[in-house]
Motif scaffolding. Structure first.
Motif, PDB file in Angstrom:
ATOM      1  N   UNK A  98      13.108 -34.365 -62.605  1.00 53.41           N
ATOM      2  CA  UNK A  98      12.526 -32.814 -62.740  1.00 53.41           C
ATOM      3  C   UNK A  98      13.232 -31.862 -61.718  1.00 53.41           C
ATOM      4  N   UNK A  99      13.891 -32.598 -60.787  1.00 51.57           N
ATOM      5  CA  UNK A  99      14.438 -31.395 -59.978  1.00 51.57           C
ATOM      6  C   UNK A  99      15.819 -31.141 -60.606  1.00 51.57           C
ATOM      7  N   UNK A 100      16.496 -32.169 -61.470  1.00 49.98           N
ATOM      8  CA  UNK A 100      17.644 -31.914 -61.955  1.00 49.98           C
ATOM      9  C   UNK A 100      17.587 -31.190 -63.293  1.00 49.98           C
ATOM     10  N   UNK A 101      16.599 -31.385 -64.169  1.00 46.77           N
ATOM     11  CA  UNK A 101      16.479 -30.415 -65.182  1.00 46.77           C
ATOM     12  C   UNK A 101      15.334 -29.941 -65.562  1.00 46.77           C
ATOM     13  N   UNK A 102      14.276 -30.436 -65.066  1.00 44.31           N
ATOM     14  CA  UNK A 102      12.709 -29.917 -65.486  1.00 44.31           C
ATOM     15  C   UNK A 102      12.689 -28.342 -65.301  1.00 44.31           C
ATOM     16  N   UNK A 103      13.058 -27.769 -64.308  1.00 44.44           N
ATOM     17  CA  UNK A 103      12.765 -26.400 -63.764  1.00 44.44           C
ATOM     18  C   UNK A 103      13.712 -25.213 -64.458  1.00 44.44           C
ATOM     19  N   UNK A 104      14.919 -25.791 -64.819  1.00 43.40           N
ATOM     20  CA  UNK A 104      15.862 -24.955 -65.247  1.00 43.40           C
ATOM     21  C   UNK A 104      16.519 -25.379 -66.672  1.00 43.40           C
ATOM     22  N   UNK A 105      15.602 -26.272 -67.309  1.00 48.39           N
ATOM     23  CA  UNK A 105      16.213 -26.821 -68.750  1.00 48.39           C
ATOM     24  C   UNK A 105      16.058 -25.624 -69.631  1.00 48.39           C
ATOM     25  N   UNK A 106      17.206 -25.539 -70.383  1.00 44.63           N
ATOM     26  CA  UNK A 106      17.127 -24.316 -71.416  1.00 44.63           C
ATOM     27  C   UNK A 106      17.534 -23.028 -70.941  1.00 44.63           C
ATOM     28  N   UNK A 107      17.518 -22.832 -69.558  1.00 42.46           N
ATOM     29  CA  UNK A 107      17.690 -21.230 -69.022  1.00 42.46           C
ATOM     30  C   UNK A 107      19.339 -21.137 -69.239  1.00 42.46           C
ATOM     31  N   UNK A 108      19.727 -20.633 -70.252  1.00 45.81           N
ATOM     32  CA  UNK A 108      20.982 -20.146 -70.304  1.00 45.81           C
ATOM     33  C   UNK A 108      21.379 -18.845 -70.111  1.00 45.81           C
ATOM     34  N   UNK A 109      22.263 -18.766 -68.971  1.00 50.23           N
ATOM     35  CA  UNK A 109      22.900 -17.366 -68.594  1.00 50.23           C
ATOM     36  C   UNK A 109      23.950 -16.740 -69.365  1.00 50.23           C
ATOM     37  N   UNK A 110      23.510 -15.664 -70.077  1.00 49.51           N
ATOM     38  CA  UNK A 110      24.547 -14.950 -71.009  1.00 49.51           C
ATOM     39  C   UNK A 110      24.965 -13.705 -70.550  1.00 49.51           C
ATOM     40  N   UNK A 111      26.111 -13.041 -70.989  1.00 52.21           N
ATOM     41  CA  UNK A 111      26.431 -11.533 -70.654  1.00 52.21           C
ATOM     42  C   UNK A 111      25.427 -10.576 -71.045  1.00 52.21           C
ATOM     43  N   UNK A 112      25.555  -9.498 -70.226  1.00 52.17           N
ATOM     44  CA  UNK A 112      24.539  -8.616 -70.724  1.00 52.17           C
ATOM     45  C   UNK A 112      24.693  -8.223 -72.330  1.00 52.17           C
ATOM     46  N   UNK A 113      25.938  -8.043 -72.689  1.00 47.42           N
ATOM     47  CA  UNK A 113      26.181  -7.690 -74.048  1.00 47.42           C
ATOM     48  C   UNK A 113      25.583  -8.657 -75.096  1.00 47.42           C
ATOM     49  N   UNK A 114      25.661  -9.856 -74.897  1.00 50.32           N
ATOM     50  CA  UNK A 114      25.032 -11.116 -75.527  1.00 50.32           C
ATOM     51  C   UNK A 114      23.706 -10.850 -75.557  1.00 50.32           C
ATOM     52  N   UNK A 139      13.472 -17.051 -63.713  1.00 45.94           N
ATOM     53  CA  UNK A 139      14.168 -15.890 -64.237  1.00 45.94           C
ATOM     54  C   UNK A 139      15.802 -16.004 -63.697  1.00 45.94           C
ATOM     55  N   UNK A 140      16.478 -15.090 -64.648  1.00 42.65           N
ATOM     56  CA  UNK A 140      18.123 -15.167 -64.426  1.00 42.65           C
ATOM     57  C   UNK A 140      18.679 -14.801 -63.177  1.00 42.65           C
ATOM     58  N   UNK A 141      17.618 -14.509 -62.267  1.00 44.77           N
ATOM     59  CA  UNK A 141      18.303 -14.238 -60.972  1.00 44.77           C
ATOM     60  C   UNK A 141      18.227 -15.499 -60.098  1.00 44.77           C
ATOM     61  N   UNK A 142      17.631 -16.536 -60.571  1.00 41.52           N
ATOM     62  CA  UNK A 142      17.553 -17.769 -59.962  1.00 41.52           C
ATOM     63  C   UNK A 142      16.412 -18.277 -59.102  1.00 41.52           C
ATOM     64  N   UNK A 143      15.286 -17.070 -59.068  1.00 43.78           N
ATOM     65  CA  UNK A 143      14.115 -17.467 -58.663  1.00 43.78           C
ATOM     66  C   UNK A 143      13.070 -17.758 -59.702  1.00 43.78           C
TER      67      UNK A 143
END
Length: 194
Positions: A98-114, A139-143
């Motif tokens: 859960x710590x490795x992948x559960x909370x952030x699974x799938x959260x892809x950070x992309x450029x503002x244009x994308x 959130x994308x901010x990491x929190x």
């Protein structure tokens, strides 16, 4: 109202985690006993163990942060002499996954244009959102934030919403509403703005 709902959600999550850990420990103990006696664990026993680990993995994702759950549930198990090594390993494996992948699974950070390109076809939010107020999202901010603290910017096909970051409005995160009886928000992609 939101605080009450969050408190109820946290209580329900904790009850589910406690119940599932109890069942997981029981299943792990049975498999461990088979191994200690030099026997191969039964197929039913292994299936039950895996099923309980998957159930616990689902239960630890919710309003209570994983580090709090680790402190309240995993650490006492690891420190106790009441539990065998197999039982400890079974529970620890779930928390580590859960710590490795559960909370952030799938959260892809992309450029503002994308990010703007992906949300371009969205529309102003029209869905009823009051039931999501106490749910949290990555959130994308990491929190991790509560839905009620973020401003819904757009609605996208497939029960997806674009939310602004409560800390910095230039950050945006796209979340998907998942579940029928146990509703949760799964972060898909986000951007930290210009």
């Amino acid at each position: 109202m939101i605080a009450w709902f969050r408190k109820m959600s946290e209580r329900a999550q904790r009850q589910n985690v406690e119940r599932t850990i109890e069942l997981l420990v029981r299943a792990a103990k049975e498999v461990d006993l088979e191994l200690l006696h030099g026997r191969t664990p039964s197929e039913d026993g292994r299936r039950c163990l895996i099923s309980m680990q998957r159930a616990l993995l689902v239960d630890v994702v919710g309003p209570v942060p994983i580090d709090v759950l680790r402190k309240d549930y995993l650490e006492p198990i690891l420190a106790s002499d009441r539990f065998g090594e197999g039982e400890k390993l079974a529970v620890r494996h779930v928390f580590e996954s859960a710590e490795k992948s559960g909370r952030r699974t799938g959260l892809e950070i992309v450029s503002w244009e994308e990010f703007k390109r992906r949300v371009l076809m969205g529309w102003s939010p029209r869905m009823g959102m009051s039931i999501y107020q106490a749910l949290s999202f990555d959130c994308a901010c990491g929190e991790r934030h509560l839905f009620g603290q973020a401003a819904p910017l757009k609605e996208l096909p497939g029960m997806r919403l674009v939310l602004s970051c409560p800390r910095l409005a230039a950050n945006g995160t796209c979340v998907k509403v998942k579940g029928l009886f146990r509703i949760r928000l799964e972060s898909e992609f986000g951007s930290v703005g210009d």
